[in-house]
Design a protein around this motif. Sequence first.
Motif, mmCIF file in Angstrom:
data_model
loop_
_atom_site.group_PDB
_atom_site.id
_atom_site.type_symbol
_atom_site.label_atom_id
_atom_site.label_comp_id
_atom_site.label_asym_id
_atom_site.label_seq_id
_atom_site.Cartn_x
_atom_site.Cartn_y
_atom_site.Cartn_z
ATOM 1 N N ASN A 76 -11.658 -7.245 11.016
ATOM 2 C CA ASN A 76 -12.685 -6.972 10.018
ATOM 3 C C ASN A 76 -12.089 -6.451 8.713
ATOM 4 O O ASN A 76 -12.791 -5.850 7.899
ATOM 5 N N ASN A 77 -10.802 -6.695 8.527
ATOM 6 C CA ASN A 77 -10.148 -6.435 7.248
ATOM 7 C C ASN A 77 -10.265 -7.685 6.380
ATOM 8 O O ASN A 77 -9.912 -8.778 6.810
ATOM 9 N N VAL A 78 -10.753 -7.498 5.155
ATOM 10 C CA VAL A 78 -10.922 -8.619 4.234
ATOM 11 C C VAL A 78 -10.062 -8.334 3.004
ATOM 12 O O VAL A 78 -10.137 -7.242 2.431
ATOM 13 N N PHE A 79 -9.247 -9.318 2.590
ATOM 14 C CA PHE A 79 -8.328 -9.043 1.483
ATOM 15 C C PHE A 79 -8.124 -10.291 0.628
ATOM 16 O O PHE A 79 -8.343 -11.422 1.068
ATOM 17 N N ALA A 80 -7.708 -10.040 -0.629
ATOM 18 C CA ALA A 80 -7.545 -11.128 -1.597
ATOM 19 C C ALA A 80 -6.471 -10.758 -2.609
ATOM 20 O O ALA A 80 -6.214 -9.582 -2.868
ATOM 21 N N LYS A 81 -5.862 -11.811 -3.205
ATOM 22 C CA LYS A 81 -4.855 -11.649 -4.251
ATOM 23 C C LYS A 81 -5.429 -12.107 -5.589
ATOM 24 O O LYS A 81 -6.303 -12.990 -5.624
ATOM 25 N N ASN A 82 -4.908 -11.562 -6.688
ATOM 26 C CA ASN A 82 -5.350 -12.027 -7.999
ATOM 27 C C ASN A 82 -4.878 -13.464 -8.242
ATOM 28 O O ASN A 82 -3.947 -13.957 -7.596
ATOM 29 N N LYS A 83 -5.538 -14.142 -9.158
ATOM 30 C CA LYS A 83 -5.360 -15.589 -9.350
ATOM 31 C C LYS A 83 -3.925 -15.957 -9.718
ATOM 32 O O LYS A 83 -3.375 -16.957 -9.235
ATOM 33 N N TYR A 84 -3.303 -15.140 -10.562
ATOM 34 C CA TYR A 84 -1.968 -15.486 -11.058
ATOM 35 C C TYR A 84 -0.896 -14.657 -10.352
ATOM 36 O O TYR A 84 -0.020 -14.067 -10.973
ATOM 37 N N TRP A 85 -0.961 -14.659 -9.050
ATOM 38 C CA TRP A 85 0.015 -13.932 -8.218
ATOM 39 C C TRP A 85 1.409 -14.493 -8.475
ATOM 40 O O TRP A 85 1.619 -15.696 -8.509
ATOM 41 N N ASP A 86 2.362 -13.574 -8.632
ATOM 42 C CA ASP A 86 3.739 -13.957 -8.913
ATOM 43 C C ASP A 86 4.660 -13.177 -7.986
ATOM 44 O O ASP A 86 4.726 -11.943 -8.063
ATOM 45 N N GLU A 110 -11.807 0.595 10.363
ATOM 46 C CA GLU A 110 -11.310 1.635 11.274
ATOM 47 C C GLU A 110 -10.522 2.753 10.575
ATOM 48 O O GLU A 110 -9.628 3.337 11.156
ATOM 49 N N GLU A 111 -10.894 3.073 9.331
ATOM 50 C CA GLU A 111 -10.232 4.202 8.670
ATOM 51 C C GLU A 111 -10.644 5.518 9.304
ATOM 52 O O GLU A 111 -9.811 6.422 9.488
ATOM 53 N N GLU A 112 -11.913 5.645 9.639
ATOM 54 C CA GLU A 112 -12.435 6.926 10.104
ATOM 55 C C GLU A 112 -11.830 7.361 11.444
ATOM 56 O O GLU A 112 -11.747 8.550 11.725
ATOM 57 N N ASN A 113 -11.414 6.410 12.265
ATOM 58 C CA ASN A 113 -10.825 6.779 13.557
ATOM 59 C C ASN A 113 -9.348 6.413 13.649
ATOM 60 O O ASN A 113 -8.765 6.470 14.731
ATOM 61 N N ALA A 114 -8.744 6.058 12.483
ATOM 62 C CA ALA A 114 -7.320 5.672 12.443
ATOM 63 C C ALA A 114 -7.005 4.665 13.550
ATOM 64 O O ALA A 114 -6.039 4.790 14.278
ATOM 65 N N ASN A 145 -6.471 -1.400 14.399
ATOM 66 C CA ASN A 145 -6.696 -2.520 13.495
ATOM 67 C C ASN A 145 -7.003 -2.075 12.068
ATOM 68 O O ASN A 145 -7.441 -2.875 11.241
ATOM 69 N N SER A 146 -6.761 -0.809 11.770
ATOM 70 C CA SER A 146 -6.989 -0.282 10.431
ATOM 71 C C SER A 146 -5.920 -0.795 9.470
ATOM 72 O O SER A 146 -5.132 -1.686 9.804
ATOM 73 N N LEU A 147 -5.860 -0.237 8.279
ATOM 74 C CA LEU A 147 -4.854 -0.648 7.298
ATOM 75 C C LEU A 147 -3.454 -0.602 7.899
ATOM 76 O O LEU A 147 -2.622 -1.481 7.626
ATOM 77 N N ARG A 148 -3.184 0.412 8.722
ATOM 78 C CA ARG A 148 -1.859 0.519 9.340
ATOM 79 C C ARG A 148 -1.517 -0.740 10.141
ATOM 80 O O ARG A 148 -0.403 -1.266 10.078
ATOM 81 N N GLY A 149 -2.472 -1.229 10.920
ATOM 82 C CA GLY A 149 -2.234 -2.429 11.706
ATOM 83 C C GLY A 149 -2.169 -3.691 10.864
ATOM 84 O O GLY A 149 -1.544 -4.679 11.257
ATOM 85 N N LEU A 150 -2.816 -3.676 9.701
ATOM 86 C CA LEU A 150 -2.850 -4.845 8.825
ATOM 87 C C LEU A 150 -1.579 -4.996 8.001
ATOM 88 O O LEU A 150 -1.195 -6.118 7.640
ATOM 89 N N LEU A 151 -0.905 -3.904 7.694
ATOM 90 C CA LEU A 151 0.218 -3.920 6.746
ATOM 91 C C LEU A 151 1.278 -4.982 7.046
ATOM 92 O O LEU A 151 1.778 -5.628 6.106
ATOM 93 N N SER A 153 -6.590 10.199 4.655
ATOM 94 C CA SER A 153 -7.127 8.871 4.363
ATOM 95 C C SER A 153 -6.123 7.814 4.814
ATOM 96 O O SER A 153 -5.100 8.125 5.434
ATOM 97 N N ASP A 154 -6.393 6.558 4.453
ATOM 98 C CA ASP A 154 -5.467 5.482 4.774
ATOM 99 C C ASP A 154 -4.153 5.592 4.019
ATOM 100 O O ASP A 154 -3.218 4.825 4.286
ATOM 101 N N GLN A 155 -4.049 6.524 3.074
ATOM 102 C CA GLN A 155 -2.758 6.777 2.445
ATOM 103 C C GLN A 155 -1.682 7.073 3.483
ATOM 104 O O GLN A 155 -0.508 6.756 3.277
ATOM 105 N N ALA A 156 -2.083 7.699 4.588
ATOM 106 C CA ALA A 156 -1.115 8.076 5.622
ATOM 107 C C ALA A 156 -0.408 6.871 6.223
ATOM 108 O O ALA A 156 0.663 7.014 6.816
ATOM 109 N N ALA A 157 -0.990 5.682 6.050
ATOM 110 C CA ALA A 157 -0.372 4.471 6.592
ATOM 111 C C ALA A 157 0.680 3.892 5.663
ATOM 112 O O ALA A 157 1.475 3.049 6.077
#
Length: 356
Positions: free
Chosen positions: A50-60, A134-138, A141-147, A306-310
């Motif tokens: 349930n992580n949704v992510f995108a890059k800007n159009k002119y990714w370099d 899953e930020e609230e319960n760390a 599959n939270s940001l840590r798992g997505l990285l 927060s998710d900064q910890a990841a």
Amino acid sequence: MMQEKLTEKALDLLKQLISIQSFSGEEDKTANAIEDWFKAFGIPFERIHNNVFAKNKYWDENKPTLLLNSHHDTVKPNKAYTKDPFYPHVEEGKLYGLGSNDAGGCLVSLLATFTYFYEIENLNHNLLMVASMEEENAGENSLRGLLPSLPKIDVAIVGEPTLMQLAIAEKGLVVFDAVVKGTPSHAAHPNDNNSIYNTIEVLEWFKNYKFEKTSKALGDVKMTVTQINGGSQHNVVPSQVELVVDVRVNDAYSNKEIADLLKSQAPCEIKERGLKLNSSKIDRDHPLVQSGIALGRTTYGSPTLSDQAALTCQSLKLGPGDSTRSHSANEYIYVHEIEEGIDLYIKILEGFIKQN
């Protein structure tokens, strides 16, 4: 006009997110709503769990990457709510609803900001937008798992309510389980080794212990005994008493250093549950921070996690809303906070990534 349209759409999305139950691990429907945002603006995206992510159009690939991240899961509403937590409505300028402040307002503001910059050429950083779960319960599959599935990140803005002030440091967290032992016995018999009485001295030790290193941004390490459990019936002295100890770690220590100190010095058995939630920081002279300071923003250290910890890169916690409202009954965010948040996010990024 584009910024006005984005702000209007962001508020609409926030109301939609509030109306959808999205407890940690149950964010599939809010993830769908976030997908719809990207589809409406013609922005390609990816989804893992349930992580949704995108890059800007002119990714370099030759440019460094700035991550924009906030989460779309919520805690469960507490019993003190008098309003329907899933009914988004505005009263006297306040948008009420579960997750409005933590961290829906930040998320939709960052989505609007990412969309504003999506088609701009010649930025000096790539932009990566991540709406995480899953930020609230760390959770796993939270940001840590997505990285591992994301491109290399060089610097990050993590959207959490900071009143749009610059949280340049965040305390880490280590939770410990401690055991105070004694001799079990019948309550009617003499016992000079009562585990409950032994706990008095141990509690005093935890109460009075001071960590030597302090931090300019985060102050002292804060250690608090938060749970105690011992005994099962009135006529039995238990063999042990169990404690839970919450330690909020400043940036002068690693979590491992804290664990090693307590295991060598505490007057009882003690073991950490994990060491992954380290403190975070960004240099005050980092251009991202300086861009915010130039707009009149102040810097401070945040006591909440927060998710900064990841993240292992430098990261800034920044967002509309007030942290003191998070997890409270009848949670709300001011509409004007979102309007101002989007405006400030855009201006801070213009001072950091937009080429003149």
